[in-house]
Design an enzyme around this catalytic site. Sequence first.
Site, PDB file in Angstrom:
ATOM      1  N   HIS A 360       0.795  -1.230   0.000  1.00 28.28           N
ATOM      2  CA  HIS A 360       0.000   0.000   0.000  1.00 28.28           C
ATOM      3  C   HIS A 360       0.823   1.273   0.000  1.00 28.28           C
ATOM      4  O   HIS A 360       0.274   2.361   0.157  1.00 28.28           O
ATOM      5  CB  HIS A 360      -0.918   0.057   1.217  1.00 28.28           C
ATOM      6  CG  HIS A 360      -2.005  -0.961   1.215  1.00 28.28           C
ATOM      7  ND1 HIS A 360      -3.242  -0.731   0.675  1.00 28.28           N
ATOM      8  CD2 HIS A 360      -2.018  -2.219   1.684  1.00 28.28           C
ATOM      9  CE1 HIS A 360      -3.990  -1.810   0.824  1.00 28.28           C
ATOM     10  NE2 HIS A 360      -3.268  -2.735   1.419  1.00 28.28           N
ATOM     11  N   LYS A 551      -8.072  14.438   4.197  1.00 29.45           N
ATOM     12  CA  LYS A 551      -7.283  13.203   4.234  1.00 29.45           C
ATOM     13  C   LYS A 551      -6.251  13.388   5.341  1.00 29.45           C
ATOM     14  O   LYS A 551      -6.132  14.481   5.896  1.00 29.45           O
ATOM     15  CB  LYS A 551      -6.579  12.932   2.903  1.00 29.45           C
ATOM     16  CG  LYS A 551      -5.853  14.171   2.342  1.00 29.45           C
ATOM     17  CD  LYS A 551      -5.250  13.936   0.962  1.00 29.45           C
ATOM     18  CE  LYS A 551      -6.237  14.062  -0.163  1.00 29.45           C
ATOM     19  NZ  LYS A 551      -6.499  12.798  -0.869  1.00 29.45           N
ATOM     20  N   ARG A 552      -5.481  12.314   5.667  1.00 29.32           N
ATOM     21  CA  ARG A 552      -4.436  12.495   6.665  1.00 29.32           C
ATOM     22  C   ARG A 552      -3.526  13.662   6.243  1.00 29.32           C
ATOM     23  O   ARG A 552      -3.315  13.911   5.054  1.00 29.32           O
ATOM     24  CB  ARG A 552      -3.599  11.211   6.813  1.00 29.32           C
ATOM     25  CG  ARG A 552      -4.286  10.146   7.628  1.00 29.32           C
ATOM     26  CD  ARG A 552      -4.561  10.608   9.055  1.00 29.32           C
ATOM     27  NE  ARG A 552      -3.365  10.622   9.854  1.00 29.32           N
ATOM     28  CZ  ARG A 552      -2.981   9.628  10.642  1.00 29.32           C
ATOM     29  NH1 ARG A 552      -3.719   8.528  10.746  1.00 29.32           N
ATOM     30  NH2 ARG A 552      -1.880   9.705  11.347  1.00 29.32           N
ATOM     31  N   LYS A 557       1.033  14.545   0.598  1.00 30.41           N
ATOM     32  CA  LYS A 557      -0.320  14.848   0.118  1.00 30.41           C
ATOM     33  C   LYS A 557      -0.492  16.343  -0.200  1.00 30.41           C
ATOM     34  O   LYS A 557      -1.484  16.766  -0.778  1.00 30.41           O
ATOM     35  CB  LYS A 557      -1.356  14.403   1.153  1.00 30.41           C
ATOM     36  CG  LYS A 557      -1.390  12.879   1.348  1.00 30.41           C
ATOM     37  CD  LYS A 557      -2.372  12.497   2.428  1.00 30.41           C
ATOM     38  CE  LYS A 557      -2.360  11.023   2.796  1.00 30.41           C
ATOM     39  NZ  LYS A 557      -3.043  10.156   1.807  1.00 30.41           N
ATOM     40  N   THR A 659      -8.418   6.666  -2.095  1.00 30.60           N
ATOM     41  CA  THR A 659      -9.779   6.127  -2.204  1.00 30.60           C
ATOM     42  C   THR A 659     -10.784   7.249  -1.969  1.00 30.60           C
ATOM     43  O   THR A 659     -11.907   7.196  -2.473  1.00 30.60           O
ATOM     44  CB  THR A 659     -10.021   4.990  -1.196  1.00 30.60           C
ATOM     45  OG1 THR A 659      -9.468   5.372   0.064  1.00 30.60           O
ATOM     46  CG2 THR A 659      -9.384   3.700  -1.667  1.00 30.60           C
ATOM     47  N   LYS A 663     -14.538   8.485  -3.807  1.00 31.61           N
ATOM     48  CA  LYS A 663     -15.782   8.833  -3.095  1.00 31.61           C
ATOM     49  C   LYS A 663     -16.323  10.172  -3.587  1.00 31.61           C
ATOM     50  O   LYS A 663     -17.534  10.336  -3.781  1.00 31.61           O
ATOM     51  CB  LYS A 663     -15.525   8.879  -1.580  1.00 31.61           C
ATOM     52  CG  LYS A 663     -15.154   7.510  -1.013  1.00 31.61           C
ATOM     53  CD  LYS A 663     -14.553   7.574   0.392  1.00 31.61           C
ATOM     54  CE  LYS A 663     -13.892   6.239   0.717  1.00 31.61           C
ATOM     55  NZ  LYS A 663     -13.023   6.280   1.917  1.00 31.61           N
TER      56      LYS A 663
END
Length: 816
Positions: A360, A551-552, A557, A659, A663
Amino acid sequence: MTRNYLDNSRAALKESMDYHLRCSLCRETPSKDYRDHFLATAFSLRDRMTEKILQTERRYQEAGAKRVYYLSMEFLIGRLLGDSLYNLGLFDLCRDVLSEAGIDIDEVREQENDAGLGNGGLGRLAACFLDSMATLDIPGFGYGIHYEYGLFKQEVDNGYQKEKPDNWLAEFSPWEIKRPDEKCIVPIYGRIEHFQDRAGEYNPMWLDWKVIMGIPFDIPVVGYGGKTVNWLRLYGAGSSTDFDIQIFNEGDYFRAVEQKVSSETITKMLYPRDTLKSGKELRLVQEYFLVACSLRDIVRRYLKDHGDFDRFSDSVAIQMNDTHPSLAVAELMRLLVDEYALPWDSAWEITQRTMAYTNHTILSEALEKWPVSLLERVIPRHLQIIYEINSRFLATVASLHPSDIDLIRRMSLIEEGENKQVRMAHLAMVGSHSINGVSALHTEILMKNNFSDFHALWPERFVSITNGITQRRWLLKSNPQLAGLISEKIGDSWITDLAQLKRLESCADDPDFQDRFRGIKRANKEALSRIISRTAWVSVNPDSLFDVHVKRIHEYKRQLLKIMHIIYEYLQIVRGEKTPTVAKTYIFGGKAAPGYWVAKQIIKLIHNVGQVINSDKRLQDIMKVVFLPDYRVSLAEKIIPAADLSEQISMAGTEASGTGNMKFMLNGALTVGTLDGANVEMLQESGEDNIFIFGLKAGEIEEMQRANTYRPTEYYRSYPEIRIVVDTFRDNVFCPSEPGLFQWIYSRFMHEEDTYFHLPDLLEYIRIQEKIEEEYRDTASWTKKAIFNVTRSGKFSSDRAISEYAGLIWKVEAVK
Ligand code: 26V
């Protein structure tokens, strides 16, 4: 009560809810208390599900079905009431029964604590997979840990994250069934004696171990339609009474109690990711505990129907969710060789045929390694087995490439050096018949970079399976109005076959349909606005563009890239260089690992930028910046249906899949993103007119890194857009009362440090945001694009992902 109190009639549902109010909760009926009703409803559903677990098990037995066991340190399940109601087909009935008693079902649902037993994507994926396996009638079960405390709760104090324990079980969970009768005993610590058996063969003995007891808690997992109910088994650690008694008998009461307490500590809490670099003993113990309990249980179930292990790999598939459960390779070998006396070679064949591994992440700092010295102390027999696996494996490598010492060094399960470490990914790969990445790009990178030696050796083992999400939770339940509109147009087959959404395309141009679609988005935005004003204390305009980055919090990111764009836009407006044409609300959410200083600083920066902008009269109805505290599954369910724009802007080559991106797409947000993870496939599916792609590509970044040609200061000097933003960090624009607070950001760029390539992507990001603003003003065209995002998201169902796992890796079939 009679047995048909479990049927799906209104009378039966009412009867069982009243029964539980009185008999399980000891409350007078009618009760006006929401929490009572939550528990009574949950108990009533649990009754129905446990009955169906038994039916499902009989069906699997009769079919002699192969079973899949999904091993994961994390299952981020969130709330269960709404999903169980929808999947059992009882939602409307239950809402009516409650409303007859004057109770609003939404209030009841708000009573449930999230089961936050995961960090983020990896744990949520596991939860979506359970839902899909049950829906597809696949005999698939989860094994995980019954953490007493899930991921911490996030509070924000003066812009700083504060962590609070998440005692999700404080008022217990009505879903779980404790199974002390199926407890298992797990040996740990101790030492190895080197014996020989009667035939003179080497026969090591693991002696003087301590024991931990694993107590199962089962959570039913109901598939859509309610026919199949599988389960998730979570193990909690207890102390073995037998062994405590021994110490009690020695008269050492305090030591006995101490040992009991320390055993119970093992499953106290979930570790937040990014905190521990390596060497946290308790985390290793947790990983071993999960693997040891699950494999005992799996083997026990198998041996109920079989006399030997000949059919083990035909009856059992085990999927390792990342390397966290990769000790399963060594533990299965130990069980087969030490406890069931199989020869090594047969045991190894069974192990390899049974196990499969999903990777992952490619971030090297996240690839697990454990010090050899720690394994030697905690699980000495497993370390021996790992060495044996390694020596046989390296002998094979050496026979193929006799003189390539460097290759052997690179592929070894052991990283040599002053502190020797076990490379868990190598253990997982060597012990599995299948290795998969979670998006096409991610798998490519794994094969080309991180695991290229393994790919060259075993190309047939590598598979790509793009992640997916369950549309039951992420559309049917979280966006009921949109779900209703879709079903009205094309029927409800999309609930179990998301590709059906394609049939909605003919509506994309229909002004009536567009109006209703927009009306639903608007209602969702109003609902979110109320949450924002209640939890972030900012009042926002539901007519503004909702631009969402949740998100985290992690450097890769690039929340920082988003803020730098916001700062740019702010400066443009206040300097009179831009006339805003669209009102915007920038929404952030996400937790930072407690020990991750930079991530926490980014949260502070978001707050400070928000404070300056939100209080600037010149921007009153033009721009707002909000940070929603405690981002979690139940909050995501409210944020995502209200988004216009989804931010997926990681540095290309770093986000394995994502993911959240899926969504948002399913709920009709347009994506602005880099060519990273599953974004690449979202572009393919949606078409380039319906997604905003920008930035450097993974290959370009790799090249710049390899050649060491990237210099942040060159970008700073060459581009005034970049310079004015970076200078705000030097000039304390967002921290006037705390000079120097964000100096670190400026200094990093000046010292040529920008690991995640913010500056090279900033210009293009600013340009594409200008394009987005332009396009948003054309309401009809934007709505059409949003509709296309919905209709083209079929690929991203976890049903598709699970069908691929079932066919390509597990070789299991549905048992209808
Ligand atoms: C590492 C550690 C280290 C020790 C402490 C606890 C802990 C927890 C998690 C991790 C690794 C997490 C890897 C992960 O979450 N990867 C994400 O997986 C998603 C599902 O495949 C994927 O969509 C995301 O892109 C990827 O970052």
